[in-house]
Design an enzyme around this catalytic site. Sequence first.
Site, PDB file in Angstrom:
ATOM      1  N   ARG A 209       0.841  -1.188   0.000  1.00 34.46           N
ATOM      2  CA  ARG A 209       0.000   0.000   0.000  1.00 34.46           C
ATOM      3  C   ARG A 209       0.881   1.244   0.000  1.00 34.46           C
ATOM      4  O   ARG A 209       2.064   1.202   0.326  1.00 34.46           O
ATOM      5  CB  ARG A 209      -0.916   0.016   1.229  1.00 34.46           C
ATOM      6  CG  ARG A 209      -1.887  -1.154   1.307  1.00 34.46           C
ATOM      7  CD  ARG A 209      -2.700  -1.093   2.588  1.00 34.46           C
ATOM      8  NE  ARG A 209      -3.687  -2.163   2.673  1.00 34.46           N
ATOM      9  CZ  ARG A 209      -3.437  -3.373   3.150  1.00 34.46           C
ATOM     10  NH1 ARG A 209      -2.215  -3.677   3.596  1.00 34.46           N
ATOM     11  NH2 ARG A 209      -4.382  -4.284   3.192  1.00 34.46           N
ATOM     12  N   LYS A 239      -5.607  -3.877  15.142  1.00 39.64           N
ATOM     13  CA  LYS A 239      -5.342  -2.486  14.822  1.00 39.64           C
ATOM     14  C   LYS A 239      -3.865  -2.140  14.908  1.00 39.64           C
ATOM     15  O   LYS A 239      -3.429  -1.128  14.365  1.00 39.64           O
ATOM     16  CB  LYS A 239      -6.147  -1.569  15.759  1.00 39.64           C
ATOM     17  CG  LYS A 239      -7.653  -1.784  15.651  1.00 39.64           C
ATOM     18  CD  LYS A 239      -8.152  -1.555  14.236  1.00 39.64           C
ATOM     19  CE  LYS A 239      -9.667  -1.726  14.150  1.00 39.64           C
ATOM     20  NZ  LYS A 239     -10.173  -1.565  12.779  1.00 39.64           N
ATOM     21  N   HIS A 300      -3.807   3.138  -5.446  1.00 42.32           N
ATOM     22  CA  HIS A 300      -4.156   1.851  -4.833  1.00 42.32           C
ATOM     23  C   HIS A 300      -4.474   0.792  -5.890  1.00 42.32           C
ATOM     24  O   HIS A 300      -4.389  -0.410  -5.604  1.00 42.32           O
ATOM     25  CB  HIS A 300      -5.352   2.021  -3.891  1.00 42.32           C
ATOM     26  CG  HIS A 300      -5.574   0.845  -2.986  1.00 42.32           C
ATOM     27  ND1 HIS A 300      -4.759   0.562  -1.910  1.00 42.32           N
ATOM     28  CD2 HIS A 300      -6.514  -0.141  -3.000  1.00 42.32           C
ATOM     29  CE1 HIS A 300      -5.183  -0.530  -1.307  1.00 42.32           C
ATOM     30  NE2 HIS A 300      -6.245  -0.983  -1.950  1.00 42.32           N
ATOM     31  N   ARG A 303      -1.895  -1.888  -6.408  1.00 39.59           N
ATOM     32  CA  ARG A 303      -1.931  -3.073  -5.539  1.00 39.59           C
ATOM     33  C   ARG A 303      -2.796  -4.158  -6.185  1.00 39.59           C
ATOM     34  O   ARG A 303      -2.444  -5.349  -6.147  1.00 39.59           O
ATOM     35  CB  ARG A 303      -2.472  -2.691  -4.160  1.00 39.59           C
ATOM     36  CG  ARG A 303      -2.594  -3.835  -3.155  1.00 39.59           C
ATOM     37  CD  ARG A 303      -2.806  -3.262  -1.758  1.00 39.59           C
ATOM     38  NE  ARG A 303      -3.374  -4.215  -0.824  1.00 39.59           N
ATOM     39  CZ  ARG A 303      -2.686  -5.122  -0.142  1.00 39.59           C
ATOM     40  NH1 ARG A 303      -1.379  -5.221  -0.319  1.00 39.59           N
ATOM     41  NH2 ARG A 303      -3.279  -5.929   0.722  1.00 39.59           N
ATOM     42  N   HIS A 326      -3.178 -10.734   2.884  1.00 37.86           N
ATOM     43  CA  HIS A 326      -4.584 -11.092   3.120  1.00 37.86           C
ATOM     44  C   HIS A 326      -4.685 -12.429   3.848  1.00 37.86           C
ATOM     45  O   HIS A 326      -3.990 -13.379   3.513  1.00 37.86           O
ATOM     46  CB  HIS A 326      -5.347 -11.178   1.804  1.00 37.86           C
ATOM     47  CG  HIS A 326      -5.551  -9.849   1.149  1.00 37.86           C
ATOM     48  ND1 HIS A 326      -4.742  -9.377   0.138  1.00 37.86           N
ATOM     49  CD2 HIS A 326      -6.472  -8.874   1.368  1.00 37.86           C
ATOM     50  CE1 HIS A 326      -5.155  -8.178  -0.231  1.00 37.86           C
ATOM     51  NE2 HIS A 326      -6.196  -7.854   0.491  1.00 37.86           N
ATOM     52  N   TYR A 335      -9.056  -8.071  -4.966  1.00 38.83           N
ATOM     53  CA  TYR A 335      -7.868  -7.511  -5.602  1.00 38.83           C
ATOM     54  C   TYR A 335      -7.481  -8.283  -6.864  1.00 38.83           C
ATOM     55  O   TYR A 335      -6.475  -7.969  -7.499  1.00 38.83           O
ATOM     56  CB  TYR A 335      -6.695  -7.524  -4.622  1.00 38.83           C
ATOM     57  CG  TYR A 335      -6.810  -6.471  -3.552  1.00 38.83           C
ATOM     58  CD1 TYR A 335      -6.180  -5.236  -3.697  1.00 38.83           C
ATOM     59  CD2 TYR A 335      -7.568  -6.679  -2.409  1.00 38.83           C
ATOM     60  CE1 TYR A 335      -6.290  -4.257  -2.730  1.00 38.83           C
ATOM     61  CE2 TYR A 335      -7.688  -5.714  -1.434  1.00 38.83           C
ATOM     62  CZ  TYR A 335      -7.047  -4.498  -1.601  1.00 38.83           C
ATOM     63  OH  TYR A 335      -7.162  -3.528  -0.645  1.00 38.83           O
TER      64      TYR A 335
END
Length: 355
Positions: A209, A239, A300, A303, A326, A335
Site C-alpha cells: 500500500r 489495529k 491503490h 496493488r 490477506h 484484488y
Amino acid sequence: MASFDKLPSGYWRAQVRRKGQYVSKTFRLKSEAEAWAIDTERAVQAGKSPDAVQIDAKTLFGTLVDLHIADLAEVGKPLLRSKAMCLEKLRRELGSERLSNITRERLISFGKQRALEGAGPITLSIDLGYIRTILVHAAAVHGVEVPTEQVMLARVALRRLGLIGKGQERDRRPTQDELDRIIAYNDNNPRQGIPVGLLVKFAVATAMRQEEICTLRWADVDFGTSLATVRNRKDPRRKSGNDQKVPLLDATGYDAIAILKEQKALGLGGDRVFPYNGRSLGTAFRRTCRELGIEDLHFHDLRHEATSRLFEAGFDIPEVSLVTGHKDWKMLRRYLNLRPHQLVGRRPQSVRYPR
C-alpha cells in the site's frame, strides 16, 4: 463529598465519596464536572445507583468526542490516524449539537450533506459507526443517556436512500502502456521532487500500500533473504502489532530487490527507504495521470495490478496472500482482476481452491 482534579490533558476528573460509595468521571469543563457531582450526590442520598446519573441533554456531542479520546489516551490506547481524522471531522460537523438534537432527522441531514461533499457509501457508513461508538462509549463508561436508537434509524433511512451500503468493487487495471508513460513522464521530469516512477514500479513489484511503501525502513529490509518486514500492516481484526514478513520478488515485470538497491545507491540518508509523505505521493500520482490524460486510475489500483500479475505468473492463493498480507480469500478476491483473453489457449492445471 466531591473533589475535582485537573488532569494533564486539560480535562477535569470529578470524584464523589458518599455513604460508602465511590464514583469518578472525567469532563471537558469543570462546570460539567461540578454539575455531575451535585446530581451524583443527590442520587446516592436518595438511595439510587450513582451509575444511573445522566448528563444533561444540553451536553454537546463534541464533549463526548473529546471524552472518548481522553478516556482512550488515559488507558494507553491513542487513536490511529484514520480514526483521529474521522473523529475530527465529526467534531467539526456535529460537535456543537446538543445530545437532544442528535435525532434521526439531524443524522439523515448530516448523511445527505456528506454525500453531496463526495463521501461514498462505505465512508458514510464508517461515519455513522463512529457516531454510535461515541454514544455507546458515553453510555457504557459514563452512564450518559444517549440516543443510540436514533443512529440506527438514520442508518436504515440512509441505506434505503442508497447513501450507505457496500462500495463498488473496482476492476480498473492500468495497461502496460499507461505504466510506461507514467514512469517515463516522472523519470524525465527534473522538477519532480518525489520519484513517482520508481515508486510505481515498487508498488507493482510488491503489492504494498501507499503508506506501507512510504514507512518502510532499511532496518526491515533483509537483502540476504529477500524479505521485508511491513510494520503494523492493515488488518480489520488487529489495529496494531500486525508485523508481516513479505517476500521481495521479481515476478510482476519489476524486480523489488533491484529497485531497493537502486534506491540504496542514492544514499539519501535516514532510516526510511522512501522518505516521502504518503499523501504527497498520492497527490503527485494524480497530477501525473491528469497531465497524461489517464482517467480513473488510483495509486491503490497498483496493488490490484500487482495481485493480478502474481496470479497470472502462476502463484496460488496461499502464495499470493504471503505477498499481499490477506488472511481471507474473500478479501483477496477483491484484488484479483484477471483479463479474460489470458485464458485463451491456456492448458488446464491443477489448482488448489480454498474450502
